[in-house]
Design a protein around this motif. Structure first.
Motif, short mmCIF file in Angstrom:
data_model
loop_
_atom_site.label_atom_id
_atom_site.label_comp_id
_atom_site.label_asym_id
_atom_site.label_seq_id
_atom_site.Cartn_x
_atom_site.Cartn_y
_atom_site.Cartn_z
N ASP A 248 0.83 -1.21 0.00
CA ASP A 248 0.00 0.00 0.00
C ASP A 248 0.87 1.26 0.00
O ASP A 248 0.58 2.22 -0.72
N VAL A 249 1.92 1.24 0.80
CA VAL A 249 2.83 2.40 0.85
C VAL A 249 3.53 2.57 -0.49
O VAL A 249 3.60 3.68 -1.02
N VAL A 250 4.04 1.48 -1.05
CA VAL A 250 4.74 1.55 -2.34
C VAL A 250 3.82 2.17 -3.40
O VAL A 250 4.23 3.04 -4.17
N ALA A 251 2.55 1.77 -3.40
CA ALA A 251 1.60 2.30 -4.39
C ALA A 251 1.40 3.80 -4.25
O ALA A 251 1.09 4.48 -5.23
N GLY A 252 1.59 4.33 -3.05
CA GLY A 252 1.37 5.75 -2.83
C GLY A 252 2.62 6.61 -2.88
O GLY A 252 2.54 7.83 -2.71
#
Length: 94
Positions: A30-34
């Motif tokens: 989720d962090v990588v996507a953001g």
């Protein structure tokens, strides 16, 4: 992109269940996507009270931002200078 080794000190890491590791993986994804910059989580290894992660991105600051947003420790972040393995011996006699 540069490749980094990240050492995360997490007491009891070896005792984390597959479900707990899946939750950590989802939080990381989720962090990588953001992040809005090139970033690849390659793999992670659990050993004792530590998790060693291999990530690729351009700057160490991005690694630290990933850790901050995900709530993960990033106790040591090292850029990989070179890689080798058993196949590397084939070039030794050249």
């Amino acid at each position: 992109m540069k490749r980094f080794i990240i050492e995360r000190e997490i007491p009891g890491a070896s005792n984390l269940s597959q479900a707990e590791l899946a939750d950590i993986a989802q939080a990381s994804n989720d962090v990588v996507a953001g992040l809005e910059v090139p970033y690849t989580w390659v793999n992670s290894y659990v050993a004792g009270d530590k998790i060693y992660c291999v990530h690729e991105t351009d700057e160490v600051e991005t690694i630290l931002e990933h850790a901050r947003r995900g709530g993960f420790p990033a106790n040591t972040v090292s850029v990989v200078a070179n890689e080798f393995g058993p196949h590397s011996a084939a070039g030794a006699g050249a």
